[in-house]
Design a protein around this motif. Structure first.
Motif, PDB file in Angstrom:
ATOM      1  N   LEU A   1       0.831  -1.197   0.000  1.00 19.30           N
ATOM      2  CA  LEU A   1       0.000   0.000   0.000  1.00 19.30           C
ATOM      3  C   LEU A   1       0.870   1.253   0.000  1.00 19.30           C
ATOM      4  CD1 LEU A   1      -2.598  -1.035   2.744  1.00 19.30           C
ATOM      5  CD2 LEU A   1      -2.898  -1.161   0.266  1.00 19.30           C
ATOM      6  N   PRO A   2       0.377   2.354  -0.540  1.00 21.98           N
ATOM      7  CA  PRO A   2       1.134   3.609  -0.485  1.00 21.98           C
ATOM      8  C   PRO A   2       1.092   4.216   0.915  1.00 21.98           C
ATOM      9  CG  PRO A   2      -0.979   3.962  -1.555  1.00 21.98           C
ATOM     10  CD  PRO A   2      -0.872   2.486  -1.330  1.00 21.98           C
ATOM     11  N   VAL A   3       2.152   4.909   1.262  1.00 18.12           N
ATOM     12  CA  VAL A   3       2.275   5.562   2.565  1.00 18.12           C
ATOM     13  C   VAL A   3       2.498   7.053   2.336  1.00 18.12           C
ATOM     14  CG1 VAL A   3       3.577   5.691   4.720  1.00 18.12           C
ATOM     15  CG2 VAL A   3       3.243   3.483   3.596  1.00 18.12           C
ATOM     16  N   VAL A   4       1.774   7.879   3.063  1.00  9.28           N
ATOM     17  CA  VAL A   4       1.881   9.332   2.942  1.00  9.28           C
ATOM     18  C   VAL A   4       2.899   9.849   3.959  1.00  9.28           C
ATOM     19  CG1 VAL A   4       0.651  11.533   3.068  1.00  9.28           C
ATOM     20  CG2 VAL A   4      -0.496   9.507   2.154  1.00  9.28           C
ATOM     21  N   ILE A   5       3.867  10.628   3.480  1.00  9.93           N
ATOM     22  CA  ILE A   5       4.843  11.281   4.355  1.00  9.93           C
ATOM     23  C   ILE A   5       4.251  12.623   4.779  1.00  9.93           C
ATOM     24  CG2 ILE A   5       7.207  12.130   4.570  1.00  9.93           C
ATOM     25  CD1 ILE A   5       7.987  10.244   2.317  1.00  9.93           C
ATOM     26  N   GLU A   6       3.896  12.719   6.029  1.00 11.82           N
ATOM     27  CA  GLU A   6       3.119  13.861   6.515  1.00 11.82           C
ATOM     28  C   GLU A   6       3.847  15.185   6.347  1.00 11.82           C
ATOM     29  OE1 GLU A   6       1.189  15.244  10.760  1.00 11.82           O
ATOM     30  OE2 GLU A   6       1.154  13.131  10.198  1.00 11.82           O
ATOM     31  N   ASP A   7       5.146  15.206   6.605  1.00 11.65           N
ATOM     32  CA  ASP A   7       5.892  16.467   6.542  1.00 11.65           C
ATOM     33  C   ASP A   7       6.008  17.004   5.123  1.00 11.65           C
ATOM     34  OD1 ASP A   7       6.225  16.349   9.265  1.00 11.65           O
ATOM     35  OD2 ASP A   7       8.182  15.366   9.159  1.00 11.65           O
ATOM     36  N   ASN A   8       5.907  16.137   4.117  1.00 11.43           N
ATOM     37  CA  ASN A   8       6.088  16.565   2.728  1.00 11.43           C
ATOM     38  C   ASN A   8       4.777  16.823   1.997  1.00 11.43           C
ATOM     39  OD1 ASN A   8       8.784  16.168   3.254  1.00 11.43           O
ATOM     40  ND2 ASN A   8       8.993  14.335   2.031  1.00 11.43           N
ATOM     41  N   CYS A   9       3.698  16.304   2.517  1.00  7.07           N
ATOM     42  CA  CYS A   9       2.415  16.434   1.819  1.00  7.07           C
ATOM     43  C   CYS A   9       1.912  17.878   1.890  1.00  7.07           C
ATOM     44  CB  CYS A   9       1.378  15.496   2.435  1.00  7.07           C
ATOM     45  SG  CYS A   9      -0.220  15.538   1.595  1.00  7.07           S
ATOM     46  N   VAL A  10       1.529  18.404   0.731  1.00  2.82           N
ATOM     47  CA  VAL A  10       1.024  19.779   0.651  1.00  2.82           C
ATOM     48  C   VAL A  10      -0.440  19.808   0.238  1.00  2.82           C
ATOM     49  CG1 VAL A  10       3.296  20.744   0.137  1.00  2.82           C
ATOM     50  CG2 VAL A  10       1.836  19.982  -1.737  1.00  2.82           C
ATOM     51  N   ALA A  11      -1.083  18.659   0.174  1.00  2.06           N
ATOM     52  CA  ALA A  11      -2.508  18.563  -0.175  1.00  2.06           C
ATOM     53  C   ALA A  11      -2.775  19.166  -1.547  1.00  2.06           C
ATOM     54  CB  ALA A  11      -3.365  19.244   0.885  1.00  2.06           C
ATOM     55  N   CYS A  12      -1.932  18.812  -2.523  1.00  4.35           N
ATOM     56  CA  CYS A  12      -2.097  19.340  -3.876  1.00  4.35           C
ATOM     57  C   CYS A  12      -3.196  18.617  -4.647  1.00  4.35           C
ATOM     58  CB  CYS A  12      -0.781  19.260  -4.642  1.00  4.35           C
ATOM     59  SG  CYS A  12      -0.226  17.570  -4.988  1.00  4.35           S
ATOM     60  N   ASN A  13      -3.687  17.513  -4.125  1.00 10.32           N
ATOM     61  CA  ASN A  13      -4.800  16.760  -4.707  1.00 10.32           C
ATOM     62  C   ASN A  13      -4.392  15.930  -5.922  1.00 10.32           C
ATOM     63  OD1 ASN A  13      -7.667  16.354  -4.167  1.00 10.32           O
ATOM     64  ND2 ASN A  13      -8.036  17.165  -6.203  1.00 10.32           N
ATOM     65  N   ALA A  14      -3.105  15.884  -6.264  1.00 13.51           N
ATOM     66  CA  ALA A  14      -2.668  15.131  -7.438  1.00 13.51           C
ATOM     67  C   ALA A  14      -2.881  13.633  -7.247  1.00 13.51           C
ATOM     68  CB  ALA A  14      -1.201  15.427  -7.733  1.00 13.51           C
ATOM     69  N   CYS A  15      -2.557  13.129  -6.054  1.00 15.56           N
ATOM     70  CA  CYS A  15      -2.728  11.694  -5.800  1.00 15.56           C
ATOM     71  C   CYS A  15      -4.195  11.309  -5.747  1.00 15.56           C
ATOM     72  CB  CYS A  15      -2.022  11.311  -4.501  1.00 15.56           C
ATOM     73  SG  CYS A  15      -2.644  12.164  -3.032  1.00 15.56           S
ATOM     74  N   VAL A  16      -5.042  12.220  -5.278  1.00 17.96           N
ATOM     75  CA  VAL A  16      -6.479  11.940  -5.194  1.00 17.96           C
ATOM     76  C   VAL A  16      -7.056  11.749  -6.590  1.00 17.96           C
ATOM     77  CG1 VAL A  16      -8.705  12.844  -4.432  1.00 17.96           C
ATOM     78  CG2 VAL A  16      -6.671  13.221  -3.044  1.00 17.96           C
ATOM     79  N   GLU A  17      -6.646  12.610  -7.521  1.00 13.05           N
ATOM     80  CA  GLU A  17      -7.146  12.508  -8.881  1.00 13.05           C
ATOM     81  C   GLU A  17      -6.526  11.323  -9.623  1.00 13.05           C
ATOM     82  OE1 GLU A  17      -6.407  16.221 -10.746  1.00 13.05           O
ATOM     83  OE2 GLU A  17      -7.920  17.315  -9.585  1.00 13.05           O
ATOM     84  N   ALA A  18      -5.329  10.916  -9.220  1.00 11.06           N
ATOM     85  CA  ALA A  18      -4.652   9.824  -9.921  1.00 11.06           C
ATOM     86  C   ALA A  18      -5.223   8.458  -9.567  1.00 11.06           C
ATOM     87  CB  ALA A  18      -3.161   9.853  -9.615  1.00 11.06           C
ATOM     88  N   CYS A  19      -5.800   8.299  -8.393  1.00 12.15           N
ATOM     89  CA  CYS A  19      -6.284   6.990  -7.950  1.00 12.15           C
ATOM     90  C   CYS A  19      -7.615   6.660  -8.626  1.00 12.15           C
ATOM     91  CB  CYS A  19      -6.453   6.968  -6.433  1.00 12.15           C
ATOM     92  SG  CYS A  19      -7.027   5.365  -5.801  1.00 12.15           S
ATOM     93  N   PRO A  20      -7.677   5.602  -9.431  1.00 10.43           N
ATOM     94  CA  PRO A  20      -8.943   5.253 -10.094  1.00 10.43           C
ATOM     95  C   PRO A  20      -9.975   4.647  -9.143  1.00 10.43           C
ATOM     96  CG  PRO A  20      -7.278   3.612 -10.586  1.00 10.43           C
ATOM     97  CD  PRO A  20      -6.591   4.691  -9.798  1.00 10.43           C
ATOM     98  N   LYS A  21      -9.545   4.225  -7.963  1.00  8.90           N
ATOM     99  CA  LYS A  21     -10.457   3.626  -6.987  1.00  8.90           C
ATOM    100  C   LYS A  21     -10.994   4.636  -5.971  1.00  8.90           C
ATOM    101  CE  LYS A  21      -9.913  -0.841  -8.113  1.00  8.90           C
ATOM    102  NZ  LYS A  21     -10.986  -1.803  -8.413  1.00  8.90           N
TER     103      LYS A  21
END
Length: 316
Positions: A165-185
């Motif tokens: 599973l993918p893991v989010v690195i909290e200190d680096n995440c800027v909530a750009c929404n790119a990963c949200v749009e990339a996930c087909p599920k």
């Protein structure tokens, strides 16, 4: 005069006339651009990530200058500090928004979600989601091909080989929404970071009925409504056999977490729960309303009479 010379002169004349026409047209139809656009663009982080909903920082700057209110415009990379700078340039006011972070709503690691088949195709989540439901019994779970990681431009995600599973690195995440749009599920969601980075959410997207969901993944939400009944703040809703926690209403009381029979509710960055001490002796029960024994005392006169009779007997 040769034909070659005539051709050269003609081309030069045509070029000069065209240049004059373009110059006149540029002056006549010149559009004066608002100088504030450049200032706003300089204040932005120049990430060009598209998290604001615009194709780049320049387009976002133009939108802020044209807008009468900045309430609907927000730069997730720069955050509230950047928006405060933009508001000062435009002479407007902006409210502080809660910082957000991407969370994965799938807890179906390899140990919880056994594989039922082997996929042999393109290593792309988008392609795989169109061809089949996944290599496990859960058609709602993560495919584990890392398309969300590839979409992240801030090194805020990586694939965990042990869980798949993918893991989010909290200190680096800027909530750009790119990963949200990339996930087909639709397994990734932007949620409030929360005080002290504490968050509670249902890490599941399985909408199948309880028995089917539990069979495909032992940590899936089965829609039992126990968390819904436990929550006193109307922060939990049940829809399509799936529980959802509203982070704007949740007060982080954590009462819903222990009642979940499948551990589908995640609590992040909380201190460990206190467990009752086993070596501590049980407290003695308090005995209440115990009636005190009644002591009867003889009256003083009777005592004197007894003393007098005893004296008479002694004299005799």
């Amino acid at each position: 005069m040769s034909l070659l010379v005539i051709t050269i002169i003609s081309l030069c004349a045509i070029g000069v006339v065209a240049a004059i026409i373009l110059y006149v047209a540029s002056k006549k139809f010149h559009v004066i651009e608002d100088p504030r656009i450049d200032k706003v663009e300089e204040a932005l982080p120049a990430a060009n990530c598209g998290g604001c909903g615009f194709p780049g920082c320049r387009a976002f700057a133009e939108a802020t200058v044209k807008a009468d209110d900045l309430g609907d415009l927000y730069c997730p990379v720069g955050g509230s500090d950047t928006m405060a700078k933009v508001a000062s340039i435009l002479g407007q006011e902006v409210e502080d928004k809660k910082r957000q972070i991407a969370v994965l709503r799938c807890n179906g690691a390899c140990e919880h979600r056994p594989k039922t088949n082997i996929y042999d195709g393109a290593t792309s989540c988008s392609v795989a989601s169109l061809t089949y439901g996944g290599d496990t019994g859960c058609e709602y779970g993560c495919l584990g091909m890392g398309e969300c990681v590839d979409a992240c431009n801030f090194n805020a995600m990586y694939m965990d080989e042990s869980t798949g599973l993918p893991v989010v690195i909290e200190d680096n995440c800027v909530a750009c929404n790119a990963c949200v749009e990339a996930c087909p599920k639709d397994l990734l969601e932007l949620r409030n970071v929360g005080p002290k980075s504490r968050r509670i959410f249902v890490s599941c997207r399985n909408e199948a009925k309880g028995a089917i969901a539990k069979k495909s993944c032992e940590v899936a939400c089965i829609g039992c409504s126990k968390c819904f009944k436990e929550c006193k703040f109307d922060a939990i809703t049940i829809a399509n056999n799936l529980a959802y926690i509203d982070d704007d209403k949740c007060v982080l009381c954590r009462k819903c977490v222990p009642v979940c029979p499948t551990n589908a509710i995640h609590e992040l960055n909380f201190p460990p729960r206190r467990e009752p001490r086993k070596d501590k002796a049980p407290a003695k029960p308090k005995i209440e309303n115990i009636e005190k024994p009644i002591v009867l005392k003889k009256p003083k006169e009777e005592v004197k009479d007894n003393q007098s009779t005893n004296d008479i007997k002694k004299e005799e």
